[in-house]
Motif scaffolding. Sequence first.
Motif, mmCIF file in Angstrom:
data_model
loop_
_atom_site.group_PDB
_atom_site.id
_atom_site.type_symbol
_atom_site.label_atom_id
_atom_site.label_comp_id
_atom_site.label_asym_id
_atom_site.label_seq_id
_atom_site.Cartn_x
_atom_site.Cartn_y
_atom_site.Cartn_z
ATOM 1 N N PRO A 154 -48.698 122.020 59.313
ATOM 2 C CA PRO A 154 -48.351 120.694 59.037
ATOM 3 C C PRO A 154 -49.541 119.730 59.113
ATOM 4 O O PRO A 154 -50.199 119.910 60.120
ATOM 5 N N GLU A 155 -49.495 118.608 58.122
ATOM 6 C CA GLU A 155 -50.536 117.535 58.385
ATOM 7 C C GLU A 155 -49.682 116.381 58.380
ATOM 8 O O GLU A 155 -48.933 116.032 57.351
ATOM 9 N N LEU A 156 -49.809 115.657 59.482
ATOM 10 C CA LEU A 156 -49.119 114.393 59.890
ATOM 11 C C LEU A 156 -50.265 113.293 59.596
ATOM 12 O O LEU A 156 -50.738 113.106 60.694
ATOM 13 N N PRO A 195 -57.693 124.823 57.108
ATOM 14 C CA PRO A 195 -56.799 126.053 56.980
ATOM 15 C C PRO A 195 -56.055 126.003 55.781
ATOM 16 O O PRO A 195 -55.994 126.795 54.987
ATOM 17 N N ASN A 196 -55.437 124.772 55.436
ATOM 18 C CA ASN A 196 -54.670 124.485 54.082
ATOM 19 C C ASN A 196 -55.540 124.445 52.870
ATOM 20 O O ASN A 196 -55.176 125.258 51.865
ATOM 21 N N ILE A 197 -56.704 124.185 52.996
ATOM 22 C CA ILE A 197 -57.498 124.045 51.814
ATOM 23 C C ILE A 197 -58.086 125.408 51.142
ATOM 24 O O ILE A 197 -58.023 125.776 50.226
ATOM 25 N N LEU A 198 -58.639 126.041 52.446
ATOM 26 C CA LEU A 198 -59.060 127.326 52.435
ATOM 27 C C LEU A 198 -57.752 128.409 51.761
ATOM 28 O O LEU A 198 -58.203 129.192 50.845
ATOM 29 N N ALA A 199 -56.595 128.270 52.079
ATOM 30 C CA ALA A 199 -55.620 129.079 51.851
ATOM 31 C C ALA A 199 -55.032 128.539 50.520
ATOM 32 O O ALA A 199 -54.385 129.617 49.735
ATOM 33 N N GLY A 200 -55.155 127.555 50.070
ATOM 34 C CA GLY A 200 -54.639 126.791 48.811
ATOM 35 C C GLY A 200 -53.285 126.532 48.988
ATOM 36 O O GLY A 200 -52.672 126.548 47.921
ATOM 37 N N ARG A 240 -40.998 127.564 69.195
ATOM 38 C CA ARG A 240 -39.650 128.004 69.064
ATOM 39 C C ARG A 240 -39.220 129.249 67.898
ATOM 40 O O ARG A 240 -38.716 129.956 68.015
ATOM 41 N N ASP A 241 -40.383 129.177 66.901
ATOM 42 C CA ASP A 241 -40.477 129.890 65.787
ATOM 43 C C ASP A 241 -41.458 131.045 65.771
ATOM 44 O O ASP A 241 -42.391 130.935 65.122
ATOM 45 N N GLY A 242 -40.994 132.223 66.603
ATOM 46 C CA GLY A 242 -42.158 133.255 66.556
ATOM 47 C C GLY A 242 -42.262 133.873 65.468
ATOM 48 O O GLY A 242 -43.489 134.358 65.002
ATOM 49 N N ASP A 243 -41.409 134.112 64.245
ATOM 50 C CA ASP A 243 -41.605 134.509 63.178
ATOM 51 C C ASP A 243 -42.634 133.686 62.348
ATOM 52 O O ASP A 243 -43.418 134.256 61.634
ATOM 53 N N ALA A 244 -42.555 132.389 62.421
ATOM 54 C CA ALA A 244 -43.354 131.616 61.502
ATOM 55 C C ALA A 244 -44.735 131.623 62.184
ATOM 56 O O ALA A 244 -45.859 131.808 61.538
ATOM 57 N N VAL A 245 -44.946 131.914 63.264
ATOM 58 C CA VAL A 245 -46.571 132.122 64.205
ATOM 59 C C VAL A 245 -46.988 133.239 63.612
ATOM 60 O O VAL A 245 -48.024 133.506 63.312
ATOM 61 N N ALA A 246 -45.874 134.379 63.643
ATOM 62 C CA ALA A 246 -46.422 135.724 63.249
ATOM 63 C C ALA A 246 -47.070 135.780 61.575
ATOM 64 O O ALA A 246 -48.164 136.623 61.428
ATOM 65 N N ALA A 247 -46.276 135.049 60.749
ATOM 66 C CA ALA A 247 -46.738 135.154 59.491
ATOM 67 C C ALA A 247 -47.959 134.454 59.115
ATOM 68 O O ALA A 247 -48.688 134.654 58.077
ATOM 69 N N LEU A 248 -48.341 133.481 60.119
ATOM 70 C CA LEU A 248 -49.896 132.930 59.954
ATOM 71 C C LEU A 248 -50.950 133.685 60.238
ATOM 72 O O LEU A 248 -52.165 133.700 59.515
ATOM 73 N N GLN A 249 -50.673 134.917 60.992
ATOM 74 C CA GLN A 249 -51.705 135.755 61.506
ATOM 75 C C GLN A 249 -52.394 136.449 60.335
ATOM 76 O O GLN A 249 -53.805 136.454 59.987
ATOM 77 N N PRO A 250 -51.895 137.016 59.494
ATOM 78 C CA PRO A 250 -52.572 137.777 58.428
ATOM 79 C C PRO A 250 -53.269 136.768 57.502
ATOM 80 O O PRO A 250 -54.414 136.884 56.985
ATOM 81 N N GLU A 251 -52.698 135.576 57.370
ATOM 82 C CA GLU A 251 -53.351 134.521 56.499
ATOM 83 C C GLU A 251 -54.582 134.176 57.230
ATOM 84 O O GLU A 251 -55.821 133.899 56.557
ATOM 85 N N PHE A 252 -54.904 133.636 58.338
ATOM 86 C CA PHE A 252 -55.862 133.168 59.261
ATOM 87 C C PHE A 252 -56.825 134.422 59.211
ATOM 88 O O PHE A 252 -57.898 134.063 59.191
#
Length: 380
Positions: free
Chosen positions: A320-322, A310-315, A341-353
Motif C-alpha cells: 500500500p502507498e498512502l 517495490p511496486n514500480i519494479l513489480a509493475g 493479521r494476514d499471514g497469507d498476504a505476507v507469504a504471497a509477497l515473498q516470491p515476488e520480492f
Amino acid sequence: MSLRIALCAGETSGDQLGAGLVAELRARFPDAHFAGIGGDAMRAAGLDAWFDASELAVMGLAEVLAHLPRLLRLRKAFRQRVLAFRPDVYIGIDAPDFNLGVERWLKRRGVRCVHYVSPSVWAWRESRAAKIGASADRVLCLFPMEPPIYARHAVDAVFVGHPLADAIPLQPDRAAARAALGAPDAAPVLALLPGSRLGEIERMLPVFVAAASRLRGDMPGLRVLVPAANPQCRAAITRIAGDAPGLRVLDGDAQRAMIASDVVLLASGTAALEAMLCKRPMVVGHRIAGLTYAIVRAFGLLKSAHVSLPNILAGKPLIPELLQDDCTVDGVHAALLRWFRDGDAVAALQPEFLATHETLRRDASARAADAIASLLPARA
C-alpha cells in the motif's frame, strides 16, 4: 601520472554507493587520487572530501528553492575546483539537480562525465533522458527498465544492478537481527522509518507515531524500532515521539531493524527498496511540501502509476502507498494491521520480492567500476 577521479554524492544512500565504487576503482587503479563531495563512507574508502555530502541533502521543489542561493554558490565553487583538479573522469552519484548541471558544465570543457544512478525517467518525463545524455558520457542504471529508455534517445546507458541487492542476503536472518537488537522472538515488531531528512521527519513522524500507538492497542506487546540516520535526526525523532510506549530510537541500524521486524512503516524512497530486499511487508506513507505537491499535480509531472520501488519494479501494487491526504493515522493503522493479521498476504509477497532481488543482484559496484574504467585513457 596517476589517475584523477572526481566524484560527488549528495546524501547517505549516494555516499554508500560511492564508497563501494571507490573501493572497486581503487582495486583496479591503486595509485588513483579520488576527490570531491562525499560522506563518511566515501572518506573511509579513500575520498579526499572537499565538501560534505550533507550539504546537498535537500528534497522537493519548495525545499530546494529555500536553499537555492547556498546551493548555487556551492556548485560554482565545486565545479571550478573540479576543473582545476583536471580529472580523468567526473562521476556524479545521484543528486541530479546538482550533479547534472556540474556534469554538463564540465563536459563542455572536455571532462569525461559519468552519471551513476539514473534519475527516474520512467516516472518523470522520459524526454529528460536526452538532456541527461547531453550532460553525461555514460549513465549507470540501477534498474533494468532504464537502459531501454535511454536507448530510445541514443544515450549510452548500462544496467549495473543495485549494490543493496548484493549486500543483503537473499534470505536475511531475522532471528540474528532480533538477538542483536534485544527483541524477543515472540514479540511483534514494527520498524518505523520516517526518512533521513529533517523535513521528512517533521511531516511524517507525528502520523507514524500516532498510528503505531494505536496499533499497540491492538497488540500490547508491540515493539517499535525507529532508526535515526544521524544525531540531528535522532534529536528530531526524540522531540516528536516523546515517550511513546514501546518505542525505541536506534543510532542507525536501519537494515537490521527492518530484518528484525514483522512489518515496516516508511516514507517512500530507497528505504522501500531495502525493506523489499529484507523480504518484509511494508506500508509506504509519504507527504511532500504543499507547494511541491501543488506543482506536481498542476503540471502532471508524475507519470508512473506507483511511487514506491517495490511496486514500480513489480509493475503492480504489491504494497500500500498512502500519499499526501491519504496518509492519515486511520489509513496507516489499518494498512499496518492487515499485514500483522494476514499471514497469507505476507507469504504471497515473498516470491515476488525474491524474484526482484535476484534480478537486481549483479555485483553492482564491480560492474559500475568496469563501465567507468572503459572510458578512462589507457595507461602505459
